[in-house]
Motif scaffolding. Sequence first.
Motif, PDB file in Angstrom:
ATOM      1  N   ALA A   3       0.813  -1.226   0.000  1.00 23.19           N
ATOM      2  CA  ALA A   3       0.000   0.000   0.000  1.00 23.19           C
ATOM      3  C   ALA A   3       0.844   1.273   0.000  1.00 23.19           C
ATOM      4  CB  ALA A   3      -0.959  -0.009   1.184  1.00 23.19           C
ATOM      5  N   PRO A   4       1.932   1.388   0.804  1.00 25.08           N
ATOM      6  CA  PRO A   4       2.723   2.629   0.773  1.00 25.08           C
ATOM      7  C   PRO A   4       3.330   2.920  -0.595  1.00 25.08           C
ATOM      8  CG  PRO A   4       3.234   1.363   2.743  1.00 25.08           C
ATOM      9  CD  PRO A   4       2.396   0.477   1.866  1.00 25.08           C
ATOM     10  N   MET A   5       3.635   1.870  -1.350  1.00 21.38           N
ATOM     11  CA  MET A   5       4.248   2.088  -2.652  1.00 21.38           C
ATOM     12  C   MET A   5       3.222   2.501  -3.711  1.00 21.38           C
ATOM     13  SD  MET A   5       7.386   1.574  -1.971  1.00 21.38           S
ATOM     14  CE  MET A   5       7.046   2.167  -0.298  1.00 21.38           C
ATOM     15  N   ARG A   6       1.943   2.255  -3.434  1.00 17.29           N
ATOM     16  CA  ARG A   6       0.905   2.664  -4.390  1.00 17.29           C
ATOM     17  C   ARG A   6       0.504   4.125  -4.207  1.00 17.29           C
ATOM     18  NH1 ARG A   6      -1.621  -2.286  -2.886  1.00 17.29           N
ATOM     19  NH2 ARG A   6      -3.196  -1.078  -1.731  1.00 17.29           N
ATOM     20  N   LEU A   7       0.763   4.673  -3.047  1.00 15.30           N
ATOM     21  CA  LEU A   7       0.337   6.051  -2.768  1.00 15.30           C
ATOM     22  C   LEU A   7       0.919   7.080  -3.732  1.00 15.30           C
ATOM     23  CD1 LEU A   7       0.311   6.149   1.126  1.00 15.30           C
ATOM     24  CD2 LEU A   7      -1.647   6.458  -0.391  1.00 15.30           C
ATOM     25  N   CYS A  20      11.506  16.266  -3.259  1.00 12.48           N
ATOM     26  CA  CYS A  20      12.232  17.361  -2.601  1.00 12.48           C
ATOM     27  C   CYS A  20      13.126  16.836  -1.489  1.00 12.48           C
ATOM     28  CB  CYS A  20      11.243  18.390  -2.059  1.00 12.48           C
ATOM     29  SG  CYS A  20      10.407  19.368  -3.336  1.00 12.48           S
ATOM     30  N   GLN A  21      12.562  16.006  -0.615  1.00 16.63           N
ATOM     31  CA  GLN A  21      13.356  15.499   0.499  1.00 16.63           C
ATOM     32  C   GLN A  21      14.428  14.532   0.020  1.00 16.63           C
ATOM     33  OE1 GLN A  21      13.555  16.622   3.335  1.00 16.63           O
ATOM     34  NE2 GLN A  21      14.395  15.085   4.717  1.00 16.63           N
ATOM     35  N   GLY A  22      14.074  13.716  -0.990  1.00 19.38           N
ATOM     36  CA  GLY A  22      15.056  12.748  -1.483  1.00 19.38           C
ATOM     37  C   GLY A  22      16.271  13.414  -2.087  1.00 19.38           C
ATOM     38  N   THR A  23      16.060  14.438  -2.919  1.00 21.82           N
ATOM     39  CA  THR A  23      17.200  15.098  -3.546  1.00 21.82           C
ATOM     40  C   THR A  23      18.035  15.868  -2.529  1.00 21.82           C
ATOM     41  OG1 THR A  23      15.687  16.902  -4.128  1.00 21.82           O
ATOM     42  CG2 THR A  23      16.171  15.283  -5.834  1.00 21.82           C
ATOM     43  N   VAL A  24      17.364  16.574  -1.615  1.00 23.79           N
ATOM     44  CA  VAL A  24      18.106  17.346  -0.614  1.00 23.79           C
ATOM     45  C   VAL A  24      18.876  16.414   0.326  1.00 23.79           C
ATOM     46  CG1 VAL A  24      17.855  18.875   1.375  1.00 23.79           C
ATOM     47  CG2 VAL A  24      16.604  19.349  -0.717  1.00 23.79           C
ATOM     48  N   PHE A  25      18.245  15.317   0.727  1.00 27.98           N
ATOM     49  CA  PHE A  25      18.921  14.380   1.622  1.00 27.98           C
ATOM     50  C   PHE A  25      20.079  13.690   0.905  1.00 27.98           C
ATOM     51  CE2 PHE A  25      18.713  10.368   4.351  1.00 27.98           C
ATOM     52  CZ  PHE A  25      19.439  10.953   5.373  1.00 27.98           C
ATOM     53  N   ALA A 145       6.324   5.299   3.025  1.00 29.50           N
ATOM     54  CA  ALA A 145       6.828   5.559   1.671  1.00 29.50           C
ATOM     55  C   ALA A 145       7.805   6.734   1.667  1.00 29.50           C
ATOM     56  CB  ALA A 145       5.656   5.830   0.732  1.00 29.50           C
ATOM     57  N   TYR A 146       7.500   7.759   2.456  1.00 33.01           N
ATOM     58  CA  TYR A 146       8.338   8.958   2.507  1.00 33.01           C
ATOM     59  C   TYR A 146       9.735   8.625   3.045  1.00 33.01           C
ATOM     60  CZ  TYR A 146       9.837  13.648   3.939  1.00 33.01           C
ATOM     61  OH  TYR A 146      10.549  14.809   4.129  1.00 33.01           O
ATOM     62  N   MET A 147       9.794   7.929   4.179  1.00 26.86           N
ATOM     63  CA  MET A 147      11.085   7.625   4.785  1.00 26.86           C
ATOM     64  C   MET A 147      11.879   6.623   3.957  1.00 26.86           C
ATOM     65  SD  MET A 147      11.093   9.697   7.220  1.00 26.86           S
ATOM     66  CE  MET A 147      12.684   9.205   7.888  1.00 26.86           C
ATOM     67  N   THR A 148      11.181   5.670   3.318  1.00 22.00           N
ATOM     68  CA  THR A 148      11.878   4.721   2.448  1.00 22.00           C
ATOM     69  C   THR A 148      12.578   5.455   1.311  1.00 22.00           C
ATOM     70  OG1 THR A 148      10.299   2.954   2.945  1.00 22.00           O
ATOM     71  CG2 THR A 148      11.598   2.727   0.936  1.00 22.00           C
ATOM     72  N   CYS A 149      11.853   6.387   0.687  1.00 21.62           N
ATOM     73  CA  CYS A 149      12.435   7.168  -0.401  1.00 21.62           C
ATOM     74  C   CYS A 149      13.600   8.014   0.097  1.00 21.62           C
ATOM     75  CB  CYS A 149      11.359   8.049  -1.023  1.00 21.62           C
ATOM     76  SG  CYS A 149      11.938   9.079  -2.397  1.00 21.62           S
TER      77      CYS A 149
END
Length: 209
Positions: A3-7, A20-25, A145-149
Amino acid sequence: MSAPMRLPREERDPRRSRLCQGTVFAGSSAAGTAPTLLVTRPAYGMGAPAVGVLGLVGAASVHCTPLAGRAADRRGPDDVTLWRLLQVIGSAGVPARGGIGGAAGLVAPAGGRVLLDVAVQGGQVADQARDFALRPDARARIDTAYMTCAFLSGSAGSWLGVRGYGRLGWPGVTALVALTAVIALTRHLTRGRMTAVPAQDEVTPSRVP
């Protein structure tokens, strides 16, 4: 579990938050990994303890997280996101002087690390405030999903930071930090207007001819 990956396919704003968070991190992770190579070079000749001290400097950013939360409440998460992306781009030039050697060369990566960590923490607060308000019923899935990314991007950033340092030296690492923030800023500024979705319990009255 899926389910988190479908969001990301269902919601637009969480996709923007992850980018945004992925690139900055990723840029922050590159700047956090490459100093190990910087301070052990002949210009500094330091060892693991110096690397550990540089890492601890970034811990000061946790004190700025409540400020980002209050700013998101007052101004909205989009304004906080814009501020942190501009901060990353501006702060990318601070650690650029890390290659000159001496005390000044060590202060530059340390100061840049603090600025980057503050931006990462503030951006996470803004992103989660935006996403949680969008789908209160799916906060756990959105956060998963957010933290995984974010962590996958951070790992990629560390890898790119080492490769960038090997090819272009320390300037290549700082350029990578700025590039990742520019990508995120472009996506943030070109965001579309969010379309309101009626609540499920909202009943539309039928029209009688």
